[in-house]
Design a protein around this motif. Structure first.
Motif, PDB file in Angstrom:
ATOM      1  N   CYS A 271     -10.102 -24.301  -4.114  1.00  9.60           N
ATOM      2  CA  CYS A 271     -10.679 -25.555  -4.604  1.00  9.60           C
ATOM      3  C   CYS A 271     -10.065 -26.768  -3.906  1.00  9.60           C
ATOM      4  O   CYS A 271     -10.767 -27.725  -3.573  1.00  9.60           O
ATOM      5  CB  CYS A 271     -10.519 -25.662  -6.113  1.00  9.60           C
ATOM      6  SG  CYS A 271     -11.587 -24.529  -7.030  1.00  9.60           S
TER       7      CYS A 271
ATOM      8  N   THR B  63     -12.157 -29.403  -1.618  1.00  6.71           N
ATOM      9  CA  THR B  63     -12.110 -30.829  -1.917  1.00  6.71           C
ATOM     10  C   THR B  63     -11.706 -31.629  -0.682  1.00  6.71           C
ATOM     11  O   THR B  63     -12.309 -32.659  -0.377  1.00  6.71           O
ATOM     12  CB  THR B  63     -11.139 -31.103  -3.083  1.00  6.71           C
ATOM     13  OG1 THR B  63     -11.580 -30.369  -4.230  1.00  6.71           O
ATOM     14  CG2 THR B  63     -11.086 -32.572  -3.433  1.00  6.71           C
TER      15      THR B  63
ATOM     16  N   PRO C  22     -15.901 -28.449  -5.654  1.00  7.11           N
ATOM     17  CA  PRO C  22     -15.807 -27.048  -6.081  1.00  7.11           C
ATOM     18  C   PRO C  22     -16.051 -26.894  -7.573  1.00  7.11           C
ATOM     19  O   PRO C  22     -15.581 -27.697  -8.375  1.00  7.11           O
ATOM     20  CB  PRO C  22     -14.378 -26.650  -5.712  1.00  7.11           C
ATOM     21  CG  PRO C  22     -13.624 -27.923  -5.655  1.00  7.11           C
ATOM     22  CD  PRO C  22     -14.597 -29.004  -5.299  1.00  7.11           C
TER      23      PRO C  22
END
Length: 75
Positions: free
Chosen positions: A42, A46, A52
């Motif tokens: 994630c 990002t 995400p």
């Protein structure tokens, strides 16, 4: 790098969460490892400008993976 003025593309992140080991200590380690893996994924998404979506990170905070009806609800 994506254009920051546009809404970021949502990316569904699917990865293991539930441990497969029978040993309790191993199960704890598996869950911790699986959580670190999805958190890192994630973070990377990002940084690349994506949004995400990893429901298994937050659903497990209030739904029990060990209760079949709650697991089904989270899935």
């Amino acid at each position: 790098m994506k254009d920051k003025s546009k809404e970021p593309t949502k990316v569904y992140v699917c990865s293991p969460h539930r441990p497969v080991s029978a040993d309790q200590e191993e199960r704890k380690l598996e869950i911790a490892t699986n959580r670190k893996r999805v958190i890192n994924a994630c973070k990377l998404l990002t940084i690349c400008g994506y949004l995400p979506m990893a429901p298994h990170l937050y659903f497990t905070q209030f739904l029990s993976d060990d209760a079949p009806e709650q697991r089904e609800e989270g899935m």
